[in-house]
Motif scaffolding. Structure first.
Motif, PDB file in Angstrom:
ATOM      1  N   VAL A 141      43.700  44.100 -52.201  1.00  0.00           N
ATOM      2  CA  VAL A 141      42.866  44.853 -51.255  1.00  0.00           C
ATOM      3  C   VAL A 141      42.228  43.903 -50.241  1.00  0.00           C
ATOM      4  N   PHE A 142      41.742  42.748 -50.724  1.00  0.00           N
ATOM      5  CA  PHE A 142      41.140  41.773 -49.797  1.00  0.00           C
ATOM      6  C   PHE A 142      42.159  41.304 -48.771  1.00  0.00           C
ATOM      7  N   LEU A 143      43.365  40.959 -49.214  1.00  0.00           N
ATOM      8  CA  LEU A 143      44.395  40.473 -48.294  1.00  0.00           C
ATOM      9  C   LEU A 143      44.962  41.593 -47.424  1.00  0.00           C
ATOM     10  N   PHE A 144      44.717  42.850 -47.795  1.00  0.00           N
ATOM     11  CA  PHE A 144      45.090  43.970 -46.931  1.00  0.00           C
ATOM     12  C   PHE A 144      44.160  44.027 -45.718  1.00  0.00           C
ATOM     13  N   PHE A 145      42.884  43.662 -45.930  1.00  0.00           N
ATOM     14  CA  PHE A 145      41.906  43.705 -44.849  1.00  0.00           C
ATOM     15  C   PHE A 145      41.823  42.396 -44.064  1.00  0.00           C
ATOM     16  N   PHE A 146      42.326  41.295 -44.634  1.00  0.00           N
ATOM     17  CA  PHE A 146      42.169  39.993 -43.986  1.00  0.00           C
ATOM     18  C   PHE A 146      43.504  39.260 -43.907  1.00  0.00           C
ATOM     19  N   THR A 147      43.666  38.488 -42.829  1.00  0.00           N
ATOM     20  CA  THR A 147      44.858  37.670 -42.603  1.00  0.00           C
ATOM     21  C   THR A 147      44.449  36.207 -42.539  1.00  0.00           C
ATOM     22  N   LEU A 148      45.160  35.345 -43.257  1.00  0.00           N
ATOM     23  CA  LEU A 148      44.851  33.916 -43.268  1.00  0.00           C
ATOM     24  C   LEU A 148      45.468  33.238 -42.042  1.00  0.00           C
ATOM     25  N   THR A 149      44.663  32.458 -41.311  1.00  0.00           N
ATOM     26  CA  THR A 149      45.136  31.818 -40.080  1.00  0.00           C
ATOM     27  C   THR A 149      44.767  30.337 -40.079  1.00  0.00           C
ATOM     28  N   ASN A 150      45.427  29.594 -39.207  1.00  0.00           N
ATOM     29  CA  ASN A 150      45.143  28.171 -38.991  1.00  0.00           C
ATOM     30  C   ASN A 150      44.704  28.006 -37.534  1.00  0.00           C
ATOM     31  N   PRO A 151      43.411  28.234 -37.230  1.00  0.00           N
ATOM     32  CA  PRO A 151      42.967  28.305 -35.822  1.00  0.00           C
ATOM     33  C   PRO A 151      42.774  26.936 -35.186  1.00  0.00           C
ATOM     34  N   THR A 152      43.825  26.151 -35.090  1.00  0.00           N
ATOM     35  CA  THR A 152      43.733  24.850 -34.443  1.00  0.00           C
ATOM     36  C   THR A 152      44.387  24.896 -33.082  1.00  0.00           C
ATOM     37  N   LYS A 153      43.892  24.085 -32.160  1.00  0.00           N
ATOM     38  CA  LYS A 153      44.449  24.009 -30.809  1.00  0.00           C
ATOM     39  C   LYS A 153      45.407  22.830 -30.655  1.00  0.00           C
ATOM     40  N   GLU A 154      45.728  22.178 -31.775  1.00  0.00           N
ATOM     41  CA  GLU A 154      46.566  20.989 -31.702  1.00  0.00           C
ATOM     42  C   GLU A 154      48.002  21.252 -32.150  1.00  0.00           C
ATOM     43  N   GLY A 155      48.394  22.507 -32.231  1.00  0.00           N
ATOM     44  CA  GLY A 155      49.782  22.833 -32.536  1.00  0.00           C
ATOM     45  C   GLY A 155      50.000  23.154 -34.004  1.00  0.00           C
ATOM     46  N   LYS A 156      51.180  23.719 -34.284  1.00  0.00           N
ATOM     47  CA  LYS A 156      51.497  24.173 -35.637  1.00  0.00           C
ATOM     48  C   LYS A 156      51.746  23.028 -36.601  1.00  0.00           C
ATOM     49  N   HIS A 157      51.893  21.818 -36.101  1.00  0.00           N
ATOM     50  CA  HIS A 157      52.135  20.672 -36.972  1.00  0.00           C
ATOM     51  C   HIS A 157      50.834  20.008 -37.411  1.00  0.00           C
ATOM     52  N   ARG A 158      49.702  20.603 -37.096  1.00  0.00           N
ATOM     53  CA  ARG A 158      48.402  20.088 -37.527  1.00  0.00           C
ATOM     54  C   ARG A 158      47.668  21.182 -38.312  1.00  0.00           C
ATOM     55  N   LYS A 159      46.862  20.754 -39.274  1.00  0.00           N
ATOM     56  CA  LYS A 159      46.082  21.694 -40.070  1.00  0.00           C
ATOM     57  C   LYS A 159      44.621  21.272 -40.064  1.00  0.00           C
ATOM     58  N   GLY A 160      43.735  22.292 -40.039  1.00  0.00           N
ATOM     59  CA  GLY A 160      42.304  22.067 -40.143  1.00  0.00           C
ATOM     60  C   GLY A 160      41.734  23.036 -41.155  1.00  0.00           C
ATOM     61  N   PHE A 161      40.536  23.551 -40.880  1.00  0.00           N
ATOM     62  CA  PHE A 161      39.945  24.544 -41.758  1.00  0.00           C
ATOM     63  C   PHE A 161      40.700  25.864 -41.607  1.00  0.00           C
ATOM     64  N   MET A 162      41.112  26.455 -42.733  1.00  0.00           N
ATOM     65  CA  MET A 162      41.796  27.745 -42.724  1.00  0.00           C
ATOM     66  C   MET A 162      40.749  28.862 -42.642  1.00  0.00           C
ATOM     67  N   SER A 163      41.101  29.950 -41.976  1.00  0.00           N
ATOM     68  CA  SER A 163      40.142  31.043 -41.757  1.00  0.00           C
ATOM     69  C   SER A 163      40.788  32.389 -42.050  1.00  0.00           C
ATOM     70  N   PHE A 164      39.970  33.294 -42.562  1.00  0.00           N
ATOM     71  CA  PHE A 164      40.363  34.699 -42.707  1.00  0.00           C
ATOM     72  C   PHE A 164      39.867  35.458 -41.476  1.00  0.00           C
ATOM     73  N   ARG A 165      40.771  36.161 -40.826  1.00  0.00           N
ATOM     74  CA  ARG A 165      40.350  37.053 -39.737  1.00  0.00           C
ATOM     75  C   ARG A 165      40.751  38.475 -40.110  1.00  0.00           C
ATOM     76  N   ALA A 166      39.999  39.418 -39.601  1.00  0.00           N
ATOM     77  CA  ALA A 166      40.248  40.813 -39.936  1.00  0.00           C
ATOM     78  C   ALA A 166      41.634  41.234 -39.462  1.00  0.00           C
ATOM     79  N   ALA A 167      42.375  41.931 -40.330  1.00  0.00           N
ATOM     80  CA  ALA A 167      43.677  42.455 -39.932  1.00  0.00           C
ATOM     81  C   ALA A 167      43.479  43.478 -38.814  1.00  0.00           C
ATOM     82  N   GLN A 168      44.490  43.614 -37.967  1.00  0.00           N
ATOM     83  CA  GLN A 168      44.374  44.496 -36.797  1.00  0.00           C
ATOM     84  C   GLN A 168      44.091  45.929 -37.225  1.00  0.00           C
ATOM     85  N   GLY A 169      43.008  46.481 -36.698  1.00  0.00           N
ATOM     86  CA  GLY A 169      42.644  47.868 -36.990  1.00  0.00           C
ATOM     87  C   GLY A 169      41.991  48.056 -38.345  1.00  0.00           C
TER      88      GLY A 169
END
Length: 599
Positions: A141-169
């Motif tokens: 249920v939690f993962l139905f409401f939230f999507t895990l993202t990697n909100p970095t501006k340095e490209g997909k080959h870099r990782k920082g703090f992972m974040s949950f953002r609300a799923a669309q709608g």
């Protein structure tokens, strides 16, 4: 209290093993000193001031160490787990983690310190909302409401703090902080105290959650959850949460403040949607003793029917979610039954009483409330809850024995959840029914408009027929053009083929020409050499000719001299002899001395 150790010493890596970490975290050395860490432990932030505090030691990392660093030498250096201060002091996280938190971290493959504080706030809000509404806490249920993202501006080959953002709608919680700063540079290590077992390891020593940062964090195909693949119970929980909080999202600061205020805040929001403000108190509020004995849903885990209630990481960690173990609610001292077990998807708690123990279900006494109905008629929600009579009159025939063998608390919880979902549906239906008259008038207007449209439809049908004929003619032209195009393409293909053959021939001729040019060059060189040899031979021949002329001249002189000497000798011997017949140029022909022919 466990001791606070000075600084851990781990040699820096000989090469850059953390090139995948974003630059702002790599450039964030620890600013948390030993004194600050000691105050943190004394305040009970780590384990909430419980006896668990003695099970763990906290360490200030060395100056060169960073939050993302991994222990690559577990045999020489004892393992640890990273935490940053803000997740405890600002969000209210405590260790050991709840069974839901353990299952979620395991599911998403993210270490606790790699998860952003706003995401920890979402996890805490979800647990508290489910606890206050007495709903099972489910990872799905939690993962139905939230999507895990990697909100970095340095490209997909870099990782920082992972974040949950609300799923669309499907946004049900607001952000804890719109812009979070000042948490990246205060972190520490935690190890189990001597002879103590850490919550992040199983008894066999297997990691139950990631303890270090990883480039593969969140790379799990089971993170994305869709509604149709959820269990029936999880679907119902998602519907209830979306109906209650979908249009009016939860404010994390109001929820995560004082516990009683947060509980009232959630119940008021639920009442504003369902219209049932006393639903929880009516069916579950059996008194202070009952509330004190109730265990929060967010802090419990699933156990088999024969097991006792357990908590912590040793609880069940399932792939589809975590169902809560509801504590036995003693409604009356006369209730004799085994502790109930809540099973997600089974409609409430059930119990397995001993065969030789009688199950007595009393009627709890409750104060009648004043009716909120304008006619003064009590609704089901407003009547005294006579559980035994209500159950006996409302049961489906043939199911009595199952309910009579269940605890009253389990039945009350099942009915509470059922009515909560029903109230949400009824609330939606009220809005739909209120619009029926408007829909009827719109239907009549639509009927009139439909009659007017019929003539337009006939006209459009005729136009459609004409358009179809034109379309057929256009299709024929298009077919002819297509055939011509195909023929042109074939010719072009043949021309391209000939062009390729011509190019190949030209290439061969060029190669042959270059070879002949090489041969001509070699021949010209040989001719030059022959000419040089010829000139040398001519010079030598001229020399020989000159020598030959001298020899001939000398020979002629010698011959003439010999001829004269011979004649002189003949004159001496025979003075009367004609010596004119004697000479080197004389030959005998037919018995006569004649001159030799000069050729």
């Amino acid at each position: 209290m466990a001791r606070t150790v000075s600084r851990a010493s781990v040699n820096p890596a000989a090469y850059d093993q953390y090139a995948w970490v974003v630059s702002d975290i790599r450039d964030s050395p620890n600013q948390m000193g030993e004194e600050e860490l000691t105050e943190f432990r004394q305040a009970g932030y780590l384990c909430g001031g419980t006896d668990e505090e003695a099970n763990y030691d906290a360490f200030v990392p060395a100056a060169h160490e960073r939050l993302y660093e991994i222990n690559f030498q577990p045999r020489q250096v004892a393992d640890w787990i990273w935490f940053y201060k803000a997740m405890f002091t600002q969000v209210g996280v405590r260790i050991p983690f709840s069974a839901f938190q353990m299952a979620l971290l395991n599911r998403i493959s993210v270490s606790p310190s790699q998860l952003h504080p706003n995401s920890w706030a979402s996890i805490r809000c979800f647990e508290m909302v489910c606890e206050y509404l007495d709903l099972p806490v489910s990872v799905d249920v939690f993962l139905f409401f939230f999507t895990l993202t990697n909100p970095t501006k340095e490209g997909k080959h870099r990782k920082g703090f992972m974040s949950f953002r609300a799923a669309q709608g499907r946004k049900i919680f607001g952000l804890f902080e719109d812009s979070y700063h000042g948490f990246k540079d205060k972190y520490f290590k935690v190890r189990p105290a001597k002879d103590r077992h850490p919550f992040w390891l199983s008894l066999e020593g297997v990691r139950l959650i990631p303890t270090y940062w990883s480039f593969g964090a969140g790379a799990n195909s089971f993170i994305k959850v869709v509604y149709k693949n959820m269990s029936a119970v999880d679907q119902q929980i998602a519907e209830v949460l979306n109906a209650v909080f979908g249009k009016n999202t939860v404010n994390p600061h109001l929820l995560m403040g004082d516990r009683e205020s947060g509980r009232n805040y959630i119940l008021d929001m639920s009442a504003s949607v369902t219209g049932l403000p006393d639903l929880f108190q009516t069916f579950l509020g059996g008194g202070d003793e009952e509330e004190d004995n109730e265990q929060p849903a967010a802090e419990t885990s699933t156990a088999p029917p024969e097991d006792k209630t357990t908590s912590g990481p040793e609880g069940a960690v399932g792939g589809s979610g975590i169902s809560t173990q509801t504590a036995q609610v003693e409604v009356d001292k006369a209730v004799h039954s085994s502790p109930p077990r809540e099973v997600v998807g089974q409609g409430g708690s059930t119990s397995a009483p001993d065969d030789d123990v009688e199950v007595v279900i009393p009627t709890p006494k409750r104060k009648r409330k004043e009716s909120s109905s304008p006619e003064g008629v009590l609704t089901v929600m407003e009547r005294n809850f006579d559980a035994s009579n209500f159950i006996d009159t409302q049961l489906i025939p043939g199911t009595e024995e199952y309910f009579h063998e269940s605890s009253l608390a389990g039945q009350a919880r099942w009915m509470y959840r059922t009515l909560l979902r029903g109230a949400v549906i009824a609330r939606k239906a009220e809005f739909e029914l209120s619009g029926m008259e408007s829909l009827r008038r719109r239907l009549e207007a639509s009927g009139k408009a439909n009659n007017e449209l019929k003539g337009e439809v006939e006209t459009l049908r005729q136009q459609l027929t004409q358009s179809s004929e034109k379309l057929d003619a256009a299709e024929k032209k298009a077919t002819t053009a297509e055939q011509k195009t195909i023929a042109a393409e074939q010719k072009l293909t043949a021309a391209e083929k000939k062009q390729k053959e011509s190019d190949a021939t030209i290439e061969r001729l060029v190669e042959r020409e270059m070879a002949l040019e090489g041969q001509v060059g070699a021949a010209q060189k040989r001719v030059a050499e022959v000419e040089e040899e010829k000139r040398a031979v001519e010079v030598e021949l001229s020399t020989w000719k000159a020598k030959y002329k001298d020899v001939v001249k000398q020979g002629r002189g010698a011959i003439l001299a010999t001829e004269e000497a011979l004649k002189a000798q003949v004159k001496i011997i025979a003075p009367e002899f004609d010596t004119s017949a004697i000479g080197v140029r004389k030959v005998i022909h037919d018995g006569k001395v004649v001159d030799a022919s000069m050729k």
